[in-house]
Design a protein around this motif. Structure first.
Motif, PDB file in Angstrom:
ATOM      1  N   GLU A  73       0.840  -1.287  -0.140  1.00 21.07           N
ATOM      2  CA  GLU A  73      -0.170   0.050   0.085  1.00 21.07           C
ATOM      3  C   GLU A  73       0.966   1.369   0.117  1.00 21.07           C
ATOM      4  OE1 GLU A  73      -2.806  -0.502   3.231  1.00 21.07           O
ATOM      5  OE2 GLU A  73      -3.634  -2.175   2.109  1.00 21.07           O
ATOM      6  N   ARG A  74       2.227   1.250   0.750  1.00 15.78           N
ATOM      7  CA  ARG A  74       2.893   2.415   0.609  1.00 15.78           C
ATOM      8  C   ARG A  74       3.380   2.356  -0.898  1.00 15.78           C
ATOM      9  NH1 ARG A  74       8.543   3.185   1.410  1.00 15.78           N
ATOM     10  NH2 ARG A  74       8.963   0.961   1.555  1.00 15.78           N
ATOM     11  N   GLN A 108       1.583   1.725  -3.570  1.00 18.60           N
ATOM     12  CA  GLN A 108       0.809   2.143  -4.295  1.00 18.60           C
ATOM     13  C   GLN A 108       0.473   3.652  -4.110  1.00 18.60           C
ATOM     14  OE1 GLN A 108      -1.266   0.464  -6.731  1.00 18.60           O
ATOM     15  NE2 GLN A 108      -1.522   2.674  -7.209  1.00 18.60           N
ATOM     16  N   ALA A 109       0.684   4.046  -3.056  1.00 19.37           N
ATOM     17  CA  ALA A 109       0.350   5.403  -2.464  1.00 19.37           C
ATOM     18  C   ALA A 109       1.596   6.401  -3.030  1.00 19.37           C
ATOM     19  CB  ALA A 109       0.748   5.627  -0.932  1.00 19.37           C
ATOM     20  N   SER A 110       2.837   5.845  -3.237  1.00 20.17           N
ATOM     21  CA  SER A 110       3.775   6.487  -4.031  1.00 20.17           C
ATOM     22  C   SER A 110       3.562   6.412  -5.574  1.00 20.17           C
ATOM     23  CB  SER A 110       5.274   5.916  -3.866  1.00 20.17           C
ATOM     24  OG  SER A 110       5.643   5.763  -2.603  1.00 20.17           O
ATOM     25  N   ASP A 144       0.492   6.527  -6.768  1.00 19.95           N
ATOM     26  CA  ASP A 144      -0.529   7.483  -6.932  1.00 19.95           C
ATOM     27  C   ASP A 144      -0.169   8.929  -6.821  1.00 19.95           C
ATOM     28  OD1 ASP A 144      -2.360   5.293  -6.983  1.00 19.95           O
ATOM     29  OD2 ASP A 144      -3.076   5.401  -5.005  1.00 19.95           O
ATOM     30  N   ARG A 145       0.777   9.306  -5.956  1.00 22.19           N
ATOM     31  CA  ARG A 145       1.169  10.495  -5.760  1.00 22.19           C
ATOM     32  C   ARG A 145       2.289  10.902  -6.823  1.00 22.19           C
ATOM     33  NH1 ARG A 145       3.950  13.229  -0.305  1.00 22.19           N
ATOM     34  NH2 ARG A 145       3.977  15.179  -1.099  1.00 22.19           N
ATOM     35  N   PHE A 146       3.235  10.188  -7.128  1.00 24.04           N
ATOM     36  CA  PHE A 146       4.518  10.630  -7.917  1.00 24.04           C
ATOM     37  C   PHE A 146       4.257   9.985  -9.370  1.00 24.04           C
ATOM     38  CE2 PHE A 146       5.811  11.087  -3.711  1.00 24.04           C
ATOM     39  CZ  PHE A 146       5.966  12.213  -3.357  1.00 24.04           C
ATOM     40  N   GLY A 147       3.669   9.131  -9.479  1.00 25.47           N
ATOM     41  CA  GLY A 147       3.456   8.423 -10.771  1.00 25.47           C
ATOM     42  C   GLY A 147       4.639   7.976 -11.449  1.00 25.47           C
ATOM     43  N   ARG A 206       7.335   9.497 -12.134  1.00 21.88           N
ATOM     44  CA  ARG A 206       8.500  10.133 -11.539  1.00 21.88           C
ATOM     45  C   ARG A 206       9.066   9.075 -10.524  1.00 21.88           C
ATOM     46  NH1 ARG A 206       7.918  15.590  -8.438  1.00 21.88           N
ATOM     47  NH2 ARG A 206       8.135  14.515  -6.601  1.00 21.88           N
ATOM     48  N   PHE A 207       8.290   8.533  -9.547  1.00 21.73           N
ATOM     49  CA  PHE A 207       8.767   7.562  -8.952  1.00 21.73           C
ATOM     50  C   PHE A 207       9.191   6.535  -9.499  1.00 21.73           C
ATOM     51  CE2 PHE A 207       7.086   3.743  -6.181  1.00 21.73           C
ATOM     52  CZ  PHE A 207       8.209   3.679  -5.411  1.00 21.73           C
TER      53      PHE A 207
END
Length: 137
Positions: free
Chosen positions: A13-14, A16-18, A20-23, A25-26
């Motif tokens: 989930e961490r 997935q959150a990255s 979702d937030r950075f797409g 770029r991450f």
């Protein structure tokens, strides 16, 4: 002989959150194009696929004793599959240099990798073995 071992537990989930937030770029900072392509082929388990690979990178950095410093970067460590389908690592840059530096003369390093996940966790374990060159075992 064993040169090093490392393991890592990563929260899917961490990751997935990255995503979702950075797409992208991450993704482009942390993963190779081979890893991203593999995850893209698994749309329902994309985050878990990337989380296992992130855990493998962490586990390798622990096995070589540096973490992500001394020139070892996330993208220098790529999870690939051998012809049999077993996961292994493709190393470049600082990760390869560090592995070469800890491998004794007259030996070749063999990296063993295992990956698994059970939502919300992804786990990886790396063992680095030094095999003597030219000796019967």
């Amino acid at each position: 002989m064993i040169l090093g071992t490392g393991s890592d537990l990563c929260n899917i989930e961490r990751i997935q959150a990255s995503l979702d937030r950075f797409g992208a770029r991450f993704e482009n900072r942390a993963f190779t194009q081979v890893e991203i392509a593999k995850a893209d082929r698994r749309p329902h388990t994309r985050a878990a696929t990337l989380a296992k690979r992130f855990a493998a990178k962490e586990a390798f950095s622990k096995a070589v004793g540096t973490g992500f410093k001394a020139g070892v970067f996330l993208k220098d460590i790529g999870v690939v599959n051998s012809p049999s389908g077993a996961p292994t690592l493709a190393l470049t840059g600082g990760a390869k240099a560090r592995l070469d530096a800890i491998t004794p003369e007259g030996h070749v390093a063999k990296v063993h990798l295992t990956l698994t996940d059970d939502h919300p966790w992804a786990f990886a374990m790396v063992m680095i073995e030094a095999l003597a060159v030219g000796k019967d075992e």
